[in-house]
Design a protein around this motif. Structure first.
Motif, PDB file in Angstrom:
ATOM      1  N   ARG A  15       0.669  -1.204   0.008  1.00  0.00           N
ATOM      2  CA  ARG A  15      -0.126   0.188  -0.064  1.00  0.00           C
ATOM      3  C   ARG A  15       0.812   1.387  -0.206  1.00  0.00           C
ATOM      4  NH1 ARG A  15      -3.778  -2.581   4.076  1.00  0.00           N
ATOM      5  NH2 ARG A  15      -5.273  -3.680   2.771  1.00  0.00           N
ATOM      6  N   LEU A  16       2.031   1.323   0.964  1.00  0.00           N
ATOM      7  CA  LEU A  16       2.933   2.292   0.816  1.00  0.00           C
ATOM      8  C   LEU A  16       3.587   2.853  -0.470  1.00  0.00           C
ATOM      9  CD1 LEU A  16       4.379   2.072   4.217  1.00  0.00           C
ATOM     10  CD2 LEU A  16       2.817   3.701   3.497  1.00  0.00           C
ATOM     11  N   LEU A  17       3.750   1.677  -0.835  1.00  0.00           N
ATOM     12  CA  LEU A  17       4.516   1.406  -2.421  1.00  0.00           C
ATOM     13  C   LEU A  17       3.652   2.274  -3.487  1.00  0.00           C
ATOM     14  CD1 LEU A  17       6.814  -1.776  -2.820  1.00  0.00           C
ATOM     15  CD2 LEU A  17       7.523   0.531  -2.572  1.00  0.00           C
ATOM     16  N   PHE A  18       2.224   1.912  -3.259  1.00  0.00           N
ATOM     17  CA  PHE A  18       1.294   1.901  -4.209  1.00  0.00           C
ATOM     18  C   PHE A  18       1.036   3.749  -4.114  1.00  0.00           C
ATOM     19  CE2 PHE A  18      -1.955   1.643  -7.244  1.00  0.00           C
ATOM     20  CZ  PHE A  18      -1.993   0.423  -7.550  1.00  0.00           C
ATOM     21  N   ILE A  19       0.980   4.239  -2.737  1.00  0.00           N
ATOM     22  CA  ILE A  19       0.918   5.550  -2.431  1.00  0.00           C
ATOM     23  C   ILE A  19       2.054   6.348  -3.233  1.00  0.00           C
ATOM     24  CG2 ILE A  19       0.779   7.335  -0.702  1.00  0.00           C
ATOM     25  CD1 ILE A  19      -0.930   5.198   0.938  1.00  0.00           C
ATOM     26  N   LEU A  20       3.273   5.922  -2.828  1.00  0.00           N
ATOM     27  CA  LEU A  20       4.255   6.522  -3.420  1.00  0.00           C
ATOM     28  C   LEU A  20       4.406   6.656  -4.813  1.00  0.00           C
ATOM     29  CD1 LEU A  20       7.222   7.439  -1.836  1.00  0.00           C
ATOM     30  CD2 LEU A  20       8.079   5.467  -2.767  1.00  0.00           C
ATOM     31  N   ALA A  21       3.955   5.607  -5.408  1.00  0.00           N
ATOM     32  CA  ALA A  21       3.789   5.588  -7.009  1.00  0.00           C
ATOM     33  C   ALA A  21       2.871   6.464  -7.384  1.00  0.00           C
ATOM     34  CB  ALA A  21       3.343   3.939  -7.439  1.00  0.00           C
ATOM     35  N   ALA A  22       1.887   6.733  -6.712  1.00  0.00           N
ATOM     36  CA  ALA A  22       0.760   7.412  -7.035  1.00  0.00           C
ATOM     37  C   ALA A  22       1.167   8.993  -6.918  1.00  0.00           C
ATOM     38  CB  ALA A  22      -0.273   7.266  -6.083  1.00  0.00           C
ATOM     39  N   ILE A  23       2.067   9.390  -6.119  1.00  0.00           N
ATOM     40  CA  ILE A  23       2.565  10.591  -6.053  1.00  0.00           C
ATOM     41  C   ILE A  23       3.455  10.803  -7.040  1.00  0.00           C
ATOM     42  CG2 ILE A  23       3.972  12.157  -4.492  1.00  0.00           C
ATOM     43  CD1 ILE A  23       2.827  10.650  -2.053  1.00  0.00           C
ATOM     44  N   LEU A  24       4.358   9.908  -7.329  1.00  0.00           N
ATOM     45  CA  LEU A  24       5.528   9.993  -8.205  1.00  0.00           C
ATOM     46  C   LEU A  24       4.908   9.960  -9.547  1.00  0.00           C
ATOM     47  CD1 LEU A  24       8.293   7.681  -7.021  1.00  0.00           C
ATOM     48  CD2 LEU A  24       8.373  10.386  -7.036  1.00  0.00           C
ATOM     49  N   THR A  25       3.770   9.422 -10.029  1.00  0.00           N
ATOM     50  CA  THR A  25       3.358   9.277 -11.294  1.00  0.00           C
ATOM     51  C   THR A  25       2.317  10.328 -11.370  1.00  0.00           C
ATOM     52  OG1 THR A  25       1.889   7.471 -10.918  1.00  0.00           O
ATOM     53  CG2 THR A  25       4.131   6.894 -11.763  1.00  0.00           C
ATOM     54  N   GLY A  26       1.941  11.012 -10.545  1.00  0.00           N
ATOM     55  CA  GLY A  26       1.217  12.307 -10.607  1.00  0.00           C
ATOM     56  C   GLY A  26      -0.346  11.597 -10.938  1.00  0.00           C
ATOM     57  N   GLY A  27      -0.664  10.528 -10.034  1.00  0.00           N
ATOM     58  CA  GLY A  27      -1.755  10.024 -10.200  1.00  0.00           C
ATOM     59  C   GLY A  27      -2.355   8.974 -11.161  1.00  0.00           C
ATOM     60  N   ALA A  28      -1.006   8.631 -11.937  1.00  0.00           N
ATOM     61  CA  ALA A  28      -1.198   7.319 -12.974  1.00  0.00           C
ATOM     62  C   ALA A  28      -1.630   6.204 -12.108  1.00  0.00           C
ATOM     63  CB  ALA A  28      -0.080   7.283 -13.905  1.00  0.00           C
ATOM     64  N   ALA A  29      -0.787   6.047 -10.997  1.00  0.00           N
ATOM     65  CA  ALA A  29      -0.980   4.654 -10.339  1.00  0.00           C
ATOM     66  C   ALA A  29      -2.483   4.476  -9.961  1.00  0.00           C
ATOM     67  CB  ALA A  29      -0.106   4.761  -9.004  1.00  0.00           C
ATOM     68  N   ILE A  30      -3.326   5.708  -9.388  1.00  0.00           N
ATOM     69  CA  ILE A  30      -4.515   5.648  -9.135  1.00  0.00           C
ATOM     70  C   ILE A  30      -5.365   4.892 -10.175  1.00  0.00           C
ATOM     71  CG2 ILE A  30      -6.617   6.924  -8.450  1.00  0.00           C
ATOM     72  CD1 ILE A  30      -4.527   8.518  -6.862  1.00  0.00           C
ATOM     73  N   LEU A  31      -5.195   5.496 -11.345  1.00  0.00           N
ATOM     74  CA  LEU A  31      -5.697   5.011 -12.742  1.00  0.00           C
ATOM     75  C   LEU A  31      -5.441   3.513 -12.704  1.00  0.00           C
ATOM     76  CD1 LEU A  31      -7.412   6.905 -14.961  1.00  0.00           C
ATOM     77  CD2 LEU A  31      -5.442   6.213 -16.178  1.00  0.00           C
ATOM     78  N   ALA A  32      -4.260   3.196 -12.679  1.00  0.00           N
ATOM     79  CA  ALA A  32      -3.982   1.732 -12.652  1.00  0.00           C
ATOM     80  C   ALA A  32      -4.521   0.835 -11.647  1.00  0.00           C
ATOM     81  CB  ALA A  32      -2.320   1.645 -12.564  1.00  0.00           C
ATOM     82  N   TYR A  33      -4.878   1.470 -10.575  1.00  0.00           N
ATOM     83  CA  TYR A  33      -5.661   0.718  -9.421  1.00  0.00           C
ATOM     84  C   TYR A  33      -6.894   0.653  -9.968  1.00  0.00           C
ATOM     85  CZ  TYR A  33      -7.170  -0.799  -4.912  1.00  0.00           C
ATOM     86  OH  TYR A  33      -7.660  -1.525  -3.966  1.00  0.00           O
ATOM     87  N   ILE A  34      -7.831   1.585 -10.633  1.00  0.00           N
ATOM     88  CA  ILE A  34      -9.011   1.558 -10.912  1.00  0.00           C
ATOM     89  C   ILE A  34      -9.038   0.408 -11.875  1.00  0.00           C
ATOM     90  CG2 ILE A  34     -10.763   2.872 -12.002  1.00  0.00           C
ATOM     91  CD1 ILE A  34      -9.826   5.271 -10.556  1.00  0.00           C
ATOM     92  N   VAL A  35      -8.115   0.541 -13.061  1.00  0.00           N
ATOM     93  CA  VAL A  35      -8.106  -0.470 -14.152  1.00  0.00           C
ATOM     94  C   VAL A  35      -8.038  -1.781 -13.531  1.00  0.00           C
ATOM     95  CG1 VAL A  35      -6.997  -1.311 -16.123  1.00  0.00           C
ATOM     96  CG2 VAL A  35      -7.444   1.190 -15.818  1.00  0.00           C
ATOM     97  N   MET A  36      -7.305  -2.021 -12.572  1.00  0.00           N
ATOM     98  CA  MET A  36      -7.115  -3.525 -12.280  1.00  0.00           C
ATOM     99  C   MET A  36      -8.090  -3.620 -11.274  1.00  0.00           C
ATOM    100  SD  MET A  36      -3.003  -3.049 -10.920  1.00  0.00           S
ATOM    101  CE  MET A  36      -2.436  -4.687 -10.464  1.00  0.00           C
ATOM    102  N   MET A  37      -9.066  -2.940 -10.695  1.00  0.00           N
ATOM    103  CA  MET A  37     -10.133  -3.383  -9.922  1.00  0.00           C
ATOM    104  C   MET A  37     -11.102  -3.945 -10.849  1.00  0.00           C
ATOM    105  SD  MET A  37     -11.203  -0.059  -7.488  1.00  0.00           S
ATOM    106  CE  MET A  37     -13.108  -0.086  -7.821  1.00  0.00           C
TER     107      MET A  37
END
Lengths: 107, 410
Positions: free
Chosen positions: B147-169
């Motif tokens: 989860r921490l890695l995901f949050i870090l990724a979300a910050i670093l990629t400017g939200g792209a990781a959140i998009l990835a999360y939604i897609v994976m959902m």
């Protein structure tokens, strides 16, 4: 004539016991184990021994230590752990019992 | 005259004739398959390679530096077939037991389930949808870390990781039956094996360090520990290299089109010296080009994050995260054909044999890129201007033969 396949199964079951026995003497290198076994009817190849050693190590029966060698890279020297020594003692006792049974039942 | 292939066996170089190489490659591939799921696979393979190397050493001398097929066949015959060595545990481990072990004792349990491993969402213990939990089980890591890695990724990629999360959902299936839950932590694949090994070794060294700290008086003990540490680092590097080579072979080799582990293609004959030189030159130049593109892309990324515009080019109404995704896609579009071209040139990597594949990749990539730029040119006047400007810049150079170009009317 003896069925080679049946004997193979028998030998395979004993291999673990024998490897523990060989290692119990002194810490040995895998090639030493193979050399010792090569002179007996339990002659074994690397393809069989290495996975066996790795499994015994995983079960906590033996452990290894890296030692520098005069020729080539460092080698793994195996030795028994306390659990391994206990297992070997069990094996030996069991073998003695089986042996006795065979002797006593023989005609 | 025969073609010779250089191989590395557990860190030492050997030269094999081509058919000897094929025989050895097949033996090792078979061994690898036999050890599928064995937690010590990498280590056993390294040991086997070492034993093969020792046996090869016997056949070599100052005047004999190449191993023939007969010699390799002899060595392989002496090695004997590799047995799985999972032992009775493997036979006993059902899917449920396997899951218990993965979740609980982790690697130490050692039993390898036969079921293939899949990525699932796991709703049990999930915070949102279970994507992180599924990834955690897949890699056998702590959920919090994921989860921490995901949050870090979300910050670093400017939200792209959140998009990835939604897609994976929506894309990643839920593990519903116990078998599926077990499969989520099932047979290891490459990256997972690496993560496991690193974790195991890290734990081992934490132990060793604690041990060394306790007996810090003994210099001999400390020297021993240091030697072991050096050795392990070397081993890590070997494993890392091996896995990278494997990945490369998969990415650039023919294995994408056929089953992994199928008979390797026969190696190509060595190139004539001039071609080899040109090929090496192409390899180096393309490498520099890729590096330059990467650098430019990183600057573009930084500038978009810092100023909201790519080198002063406003991104308009596009949200920041979309701009970042567009940049990433563009980068991939530009770099992947360059990389493929580079591997097509590679004189020594795996692609050497499969040059045609890499070349086809490169051509397809370049055509796609040209098509994209052409289409974009119609829709974006800025790009159109850029093309025009480039034309006016370059055209005089063409004709003028080096005379200074007149500045464009701007």
């Amino acid at each position: 004539m003896l069925d080679e396949q049946k004997l193979g199964v028998l030998r395979k079951g004993f291999l673990e016991f024998l490897v523990l026995r060989i290692i119990s003497g002194a810490s040995v290198y895998a090639a030493d184990i193979l050399k010792t076994l090569a002179m007996t009817e339990f002659a074994t190849q690397e393809g069989t021994l290495y996975p066996l050693l790795s499994r015994l190590r995983r079960e906590g029966l033996l452990d290894y230590e890296w030692q520098e060698s005069a020729s080539g890279p460092p080698r793994k020297y195996y030795r028994l752990t306390a659990a391994g020594a206990a297992r070997l003692a069990e094996f030996s006792a069991y073998w003695a019992r089986i042996n006795q049974t065979i002797q006593s039942l023989g005609g | 005259m025969r073609a010779v292939i250089a191989v590395s066996l557990n860190g030492r170089a050997y030269q094999l004739e081509d058919d000897a190489h094929a025989a050895l490659a097949q033996y090792l591939a078979t061994a690898e398959r036999a050890l599928e799921g064995n937690p010590d696979r990498a280590e056993i393979l390294a040991d086997l390679e070492q034993a093969i190397a020792d046996k090869c050493e016997r056949c070599l001398g100052t005047h004999k530096t190449v191993l023939t097929q007969a010699e390799i066949e002899q060595v392989i015959g002496e090695m004997g077939p590799v047995e799985g060595g999972g032992g009775p545990q493997t036979a006993r481990a059902g899917a449920a037991a396997a899951h218990e072990q993965t979740a609980g004792a982790g690697f130490a349990a050692g039993a390898a389930p036969a079921a293939p491993k899949r990525l699932y969402q796991i709703s049990e213990g999930a915070l949102l949808s279970g994507v992180c939990k599924g990834i955690a089980v897949y890699f056998d890591m702590d959920v919090t870390v994921v989860r921490l890695l995901f949050i870090l990724a979300a910050i670093l990629t400017g939200g792209a990781a959140i998009l990835a999360y939604i897609v994976m959902m929506f894309v990643v299936p839920y593990a519903q039956t116990p078998e599926e839950v077990a499969a989520a932590g099932g047979v290891p694949f490459n990256a997972r094996v690496l993560v496991e090994q690193w974790k195991r070794k890290a734990a081992q060294f934490a132990d060793a360090a604690a041990h060394a700290a306790r007996i810090d008086g003994s210099t001999a003990e400390r020297a021993r520990w240091r030697a072991e540490w050096r050795r392990a680092r070397w081993q890590w590097k070997q494993e890392w290299r091996r896995s990278r080579a494997e990945w490369r072979a998969r990415r650039w080799g023919p294995y994408r089109f056929s089953a992994w582990g199928a008979n390797p293609m026969p190696p190509a004959p060595p190139l004539p010296p001039l071609a080899a030189f040109l090929s090496g030159l192409g390899w180096a130049v393309l490498g520099i080009l890729v590096a330059l593109v990467t650098l430019a892309w990183l600057f573009a990324l930084l500038s978009v994050l810092a100023t909201g515009a790519v080198f002063g080019w406003s991104i308009g109404h596009l949200p920041l995260w979309a701009a970042v995704i567009v940049l990433i896609v563009l980068y991939q579009l530009v770099v992947s054909p360059l990389r493929a071209l580079r591997y097509a040139h590679s004189p020594y990597f795996y692609a050497y044999r499969y040059r045609a594949h890499a070349l086809a990749d490169a051509i397809i990539g370049l055509v796609l890129l040209a098509l994209l730029l052409w289409v974009l040119g119609f829709h974006m006047p800025a790009l159109q201007h850029l093309f025009d400007w480039l034309r006016t810049q370059i055209a005089p150079l063409w004709r003028g033969g080096g005379r200074a170009a007149p500045s464009p009317a701007h």
